[in-house]
Design a protein around this motif. Structure first.
Motif, PDB file in Angstrom:
ATOM      1  N   PRO A 156       0.822  -1.208   0.000  1.00  0.00           N
ATOM      2  CA  PRO A 156       0.000   0.000   0.000  1.00  0.00           C
ATOM      3  C   PRO A 156       0.864   1.269   0.000  1.00  0.00           C
ATOM      4  O   PRO A 156       1.745   1.433   0.835  1.00  0.00           O
ATOM      5  N   VAL A 157       0.608   2.137  -0.973  1.00  0.00           N
ATOM      6  CA  VAL A 157       1.272   3.443  -1.038  1.00  0.00           C
ATOM      7  C   VAL A 157       0.231   4.472  -1.425  1.00  0.00           C
ATOM      8  O   VAL A 157      -0.840   4.145  -1.948  1.00  0.00           O
ATOM      9  N   THR A 158       0.561   5.717  -1.216  1.00  0.00           N
ATOM     10  CA  THR A 158      -0.367   6.791  -1.554  1.00  0.00           C
ATOM     11  C   THR A 158      -0.272   7.134  -3.039  1.00  0.00           C
ATOM     12  O   THR A 158       0.702   6.779  -3.720  1.00  0.00           O
ATOM     13  N   ASP A 159      -1.280   7.844  -3.534  1.00  0.00           N
ATOM     14  CA  ASP A 159      -1.242   8.307  -4.918  1.00  0.00           C
ATOM     15  C   ASP A 159      -0.057   9.227  -5.153  1.00  0.00           C
ATOM     16  O   ASP A 159       0.470   9.305  -6.267  1.00  0.00           O
ATOM     17  N   GLU A 160       0.380   9.919  -4.107  1.00  0.00           N
ATOM     18  CA  GLU A 160       1.510  10.837  -4.240  1.00  0.00           C
ATOM     19  C   GLU A 160       2.784  10.088  -4.620  1.00  0.00           C
ATOM     20  O   GLU A 160       3.638  10.624  -5.341  1.00  0.00           O
ATOM     21  N   LEU A 179       3.012   7.504  -6.633  1.00  0.00           N
ATOM     22  CA  LEU A 179       2.967   7.319  -8.087  1.00  0.00           C
ATOM     23  C   LEU A 179       3.198   8.639  -8.808  1.00  0.00           C
ATOM     24  O   LEU A 179       3.912   8.699  -9.813  1.00  0.00           O
ATOM     25  N   THR A 180       2.607   9.707  -8.284  1.00  0.00           N
ATOM     26  CA  THR A 180       2.802  11.021  -8.897  1.00  0.00           C
ATOM     27  C   THR A 180       4.278  11.410  -8.878  1.00  0.00           C
ATOM     28  O   THR A 180       4.821  11.906  -9.869  1.00  0.00           O
ATOM     29  N   GLN A 181       4.943  11.174  -7.743  1.00  0.00           N
ATOM     30  CA  GLN A 181       6.370  11.481  -7.634  1.00  0.00           C
ATOM     31  C   GLN A 181       7.190  10.606  -8.589  1.00  0.00           C
ATOM     32  O   GLN A 181       8.164  11.067  -9.195  1.00  0.00           O
ATOM     33  N   CYS A 182       6.778   9.361  -8.732  1.00  0.00           N
ATOM     34  CA  CYS A 182       7.459   8.449  -9.659  1.00  0.00           C
ATOM     35  C   CYS A 182       7.390   8.986 -11.083  1.00  0.00           C
ATOM     36  O   CYS A 182       8.419   9.071 -11.781  1.00  0.00           O
ATOM     37  N   ILE A 183       6.201   9.377 -11.548  1.00  0.00           N
ATOM     38  CA  ILE A 183       6.041   9.890 -12.909  1.00  0.00           C
ATOM     39  C   ILE A 183       6.794  11.203 -13.068  1.00  0.00           C
ATOM     40  O   ILE A 183       7.430  11.458 -14.109  1.00  0.00           O
ATOM     41  N   ARG A 184       6.771  12.033 -12.040  1.00  0.00           N
ATOM     42  CA  ARG A 184       7.499  13.307 -12.097  1.00  0.00           C
ATOM     43  C   ARG A 184       8.996  13.052 -12.275  1.00  0.00           C
ATOM     44  O   ARG A 184       9.668  13.721 -13.063  1.00  0.00           O
ATOM     45  N   THR A 185       9.519  12.066 -11.549  1.00  0.00           N
ATOM     46  CA  THR A 185      10.945  11.732 -11.660  1.00  0.00           C
ATOM     47  C   THR A 185      11.272  11.187 -13.042  1.00  0.00           C
ATOM     48  O   THR A 185      12.316  11.524 -13.626  1.00  0.00           O
ATOM     49  N   LEU A 186      10.396  10.340 -13.586  1.00  0.00           N
ATOM     50  CA  LEU A 186      10.626   9.801 -14.926  1.00  0.00           C
ATOM     51  C   LEU A 186      10.627  10.915 -15.963  1.00  0.00           C
ATOM     52  O   LEU A 186      11.469  10.929 -16.881  1.00  0.00           O
ATOM     53  N   ARG A 187       9.702  11.827 -15.853  1.00  0.00           N
ATOM     54  CA  ARG A 187       9.675  12.940 -16.807  1.00  0.00           C
ATOM     55  C   ARG A 187      10.942  13.784 -16.722  1.00  0.00           C
ATOM     56  O   ARG A 187      11.487  14.218 -17.738  1.00  0.00           O
TER      57      ARG A 187
END
Length: 336
Positions: free
Chosen positions: A64-68, A70-78
């Motif tokens: 279990p993790v927060t939506d944040e 995943l958001t941080q993950c996508i931000r880092t990938l970008r």
């Protein structure tokens, strides 16, 4: 036999799933393990919607993790790709649903795919050979150094000692290389299994070296030799070597790999000394003490003899040298 993990190419980027590395124009781009998994998941489904649930299942494996997160993950990938959320070239946001990889993938000729698969199959054998040669090289050098500093039998004895220690280094490198190669062949990439393989290889080599050094000399001379390198020392140096090997084979920067290897080897040597273990200098000193007429004078290594401080220094230098040589060899293999 399972297919080798694919390599994806898009614009200037190459996503090498076998070695878990993202490269831009041939240069590695640093990505955390989960972020790499998230990018691989997106790229493996070009043009498809990847839902948040899919990310949670395949990247976080149900933790279990927060939506944040995943958001941080996508931000880092970008950021790693030089992408922008407002004008995406690679990762498009699908509000409230997930993300989509939108860059076209470059096709790869079948011949190149076959060559890459063949290279992946050859890698374990190449790693084993490289580790063996690295062990031989550092053993020969150590034998020459100790022969010059502590030997009393002239040039002939220096060469004999270099050959003897070189053979021990070759044995150590072969054992570690076999463990690392077995892990690569099993898992198909450089992950934690490489460290485990090196640990087991080091343990086996330490046990064999102790048997040859203690029982072999005892059988030939009738004298008992105590205090020679054994399984514990092999396990510690195997762990340090595995950490360095994983870093070298997973595509980390060369300077960082060499720094990590030297630090891990030095720390391993220090730990061995603090635990009462012994490496090469200590083993040769034990041979000097146990075999009269051995033509070795390790009291020459320090102004007050072969003290605990000198023993600690030699253990640290030997550990750093061995692991550093192994890492340098694997980095050379990676360059080729």
């Amino acid at each position: 036999m399972a297919d080798a993990p694919p390599t994806y190419r898009f614009e200037a980027f190459e996503l090498d799933c076998a070695n878990r590395q993202l490269r831009r124009a041939g240069e590695p781009v640093e990505l955390g393990s989960r972020y790499f998994d998230a990018l691989a998941l997106l790229v493996a489904r070009p043009g498809e919607l990847v839902s948040k649930d899919a990310f949670m299942a395949e990247v976080w494996h149900g933790v279990p993790v927060t939506d944040e997160a995943l958001t941080q993950c996508i931000r880092t990938l970008r950021r790693a790709l030089g992408d922008a959320a407002g004008t995406p070239r690679f990762i498009q946001t699908v509000p409230k649903h997930g993300y989509r990889f939108i860059a076209p993938l470059a096709s790869e000729p079948p011949r190149l795919r076959a060559e890459a698969a063949g290279e992946a199959r050859r890698l374990p054998a190449q790693v084993a050979g490289t580790a063996t040669l690295a062990g031989l090289a550092v053993g020969l050098l150590a034998g020459l150094v100790y022969g010059v500093l502590a030997g009393t039998g002239g040039g002939g004895q220096v060469l004999i000692l270099a050959a003897m220690v070189g053979a021990l280094g070759l044995l150590a490198g072969a054992g570690l290389g076999a463990g690392i190669a077995a892990a690569l062949a099993w898992r198909g990439r450089a992950n934690a299994a490489v460290v485990a393989g090196a640990m087991l290889g080091g343990l086996a080599v330490g046990a064999l070296g102790n048997l040859l050094g203690r029982e072999g000399v005892g059988l030939l001379s009738g004298l008992a030799i105590a205090g020679v390198t054994g399984p514990f020392e092999g396990l510690v140096l195997g762990t340090a070597s595995g950490i360095a090997a994983q870093a070298a084979l997973s595509g980390r920067r060369r300077g960082a790999v060499l720094g990590l290897a030297l630090a891990a080897g030095a720390l391993g040597g220090a730990l061995i000394h603090l635990a009462g273990g012994t490496l090469l200098a200590g083993s040769l000193h034990a041979l000097e003490q146990g075999l009269p007429g051995a033509q070795l004078r390790f009291d020459r290594l320090g102004p007050q003899g072969f003290t605990s401080g000198v023993r600690a220094f030699t253990a640290v230098v030997e550990g750093a040298s061995f692991v550093g040589a192994l890492a340098a060899g694997l980095l050379g293999l990676r360059r080729r």
